[in-house]
Design an enzyme around this catalytic site. Structure first.
Site, PDB file in Angstrom:
ATOM      1  N   PRO A   2       0.732  -1.251   0.000  1.00 48.60           N
ATOM      2  CG  PRO A   2      -0.751  -1.507   1.697  1.00 48.60           C
ATOM      3  CD  PRO A   2       0.577  -1.935   1.235  1.00 48.60           C
ATOM      4  CD  GLU A   3       1.445   3.607   4.626  1.00 48.25           C
ATOM      5  OE1 GLU A   3       2.306   4.455   4.897  1.00 48.25           O
ATOM      6  OE2 GLU A   3       0.617   3.196   5.459  1.00 48.25           O
ATOM      7  CE  LYS A  53      -0.152   6.314   0.296  1.00 44.95           C
ATOM      8  NZ  LYS A  53      -1.307   6.870   1.004  1.00 44.95           N
ATOM      9  CD  GLN A  70      -9.009   1.965  -4.038  1.00 48.10           C
ATOM     10  OE1 GLN A  70      -9.315   1.046  -4.771  1.00 48.10           O
ATOM     11  NE2 GLN A  70      -9.872   2.868  -3.652  1.00 48.10           N
ATOM     12  NE  ARG A 125      -6.206  15.992  -4.635  1.00 48.37           N
ATOM     13  CZ  ARG A 125      -5.884  15.189  -3.607  1.00 48.37           C
ATOM     14  NH1 ARG A 125      -5.558  13.940  -3.843  1.00 48.37           N
ATOM     15  NH2 ARG A 125      -5.882  15.638  -2.382  1.00 48.37           N
ATOM     16  CG  ASN A 169      -3.706   4.962   9.000  1.00 53.63           C
ATOM     17  OD1 ASN A 169      -3.564   6.091   9.471  1.00 53.63           O
ATOM     18  ND2 ASN A 169      -4.548   4.082   9.497  1.00 53.63           N
ATOM     19  NE  ARG A 262      -7.465   4.968   6.510  1.00 57.06           N
ATOM     20  CZ  ARG A 262      -6.478   5.172   5.627  1.00 57.06           C
ATOM     21  NH1 ARG A 262      -6.405   6.278   4.941  1.00 57.06           N
ATOM     22  NH2 ARG A 262      -5.553   4.247   5.450  1.00 57.06           N
TER      23      ARG A 262
END
Length: 275
Positions: A2-3, A53, A70, A125, A169, A262
């Site tokens: 994920p990260e 990511k 994701q 963005r 996270n 979260r």
DNA sequence: TCTTTATGGTGAG
DNA sequence: TCACCCTAAAGAT
């Protein structure tokens, strides 16, 4: 997978087998992407890029494959041949003469003209990539002081990809712990020294995670915990997922909170609330 | 077989 | 702030 650090490691593995090679066969598992297979087939991969990511596979003829894992996506790289037996859904398969790069389960996949990637809604963005060699702690410290971020809590800022791309996270929790800062602090309220400390911790924790494949704890501590028999998942972090357990630094109890849907972790003693 | 959870992200109000 | 999208594994029933 994920990260940011995990994505960059995946990119390294893919790059090792695809870069400079011609992709002889392309398969997309999602019907909406099938028409793009001929666009990429038969062309050479120039390199892999990560922006936070997001992972980009660039082709020599000016096309790029965008993918974002994701929570669920996972890349596998193997010698070309039989595909592994798995229940996961195969979403992308890129085959060279000798190897295959396989993306499973991800759903955010698209094919772009490389020159038009800047218009991708996510890429357009996001802020600087935490693993970019060009990113210095001074740039992060300056960013923390910018007016547009000043009134945001660190907990929110560190999940905002527009602030820094690639933090998720677990990195949020570990970076704020390493900096000794309460996630509820506002960026604009940090002193000059605190901004510097946080900026350095951001780079240090992210880079360590990349180098160690996700183990944030220092080698000595991680090694001791391994000898004590803790499974890998239980000896990666100082605070993430360790609520109710003693802090490795002070012995106090790690706390868990909920914010923005979260989970957020903090050692109250090591990350004291502002006076 | 169900419900829950997850290292992520978007869009409406 | 919340609902929702996404997918797979783990936990509860």
């Amino acid at each position: 997978m994920p990260e940011g650090p995990e994505i960059r490691r995946a990119a390294d593995c893919i790059e090792a087998v695809l870069a400079g090679e011609i992709v002889e066969a392309v398969r997309f598992g999602l019907p909406r992407l099938r028409r793009h297979a001929p666009t990429l087939r038969g062309h050479r991969v120039t390199g892999l890029e990560t922006r936070g990511k997001a992972l980009l596979t660039h082709f020599e003829h000016g096309w790029s494959l965008y993918s974002h894992n994701q929570l669920y996506g996972v890349w596998r790289v193997q010698r070309r041949g039989r595909l592994p037996k798995t229940n996961r859904s195969l979403r992308v398969a890129l085959h060279t003469a000798s190897h295959s790069a396989l993306l499973y389960s991800a759903s955010d996949i698209s094919v772009w003209r490389t020159e038009e990637l800047a218009a991708h809604p996510f890429l357009a963005r996001i802020g600087p990539d935490i693993l970019s060699p060009a990113l210095s702690w001074r740039v992060i410290a300056a960013r923390l002081g910018e007016a547009r971020f000043a009134r945001r809590q660190l907990a929110d800022l560190y999940l905002d990809q527009a602030f820094l791309a690639g933090v998720g996270n677990y990195l949020r929790a570990e970076i704020l712990f390493a900096a000794g800062l309460d996630p509820a602090r506002r960026a604009g309220d940090l002193g000059r020294g605190e901004r510097g400390r946080l900026a350095r911790a951001t780079l240090a924790v992210s880079r360590r995670s990349y180098e160690t494949a996700g183990i944030v704890l220092p080698p000595r501590l991680a090694g001791r915990l391994e000898r004590e028999g803790l499974p890998r998942e239980r000896r990666r972090f100082f605070v993430f997922g360790r609520d109710g357990h003693p802090c490795y630094r002070c012995g106090g109890e790690v706390q868990r909170y909920e914010r923005g849907g979260r989970r957020l972790y903090r050692c109250p003693a090591c990350q004291p609330a502002a006076a």
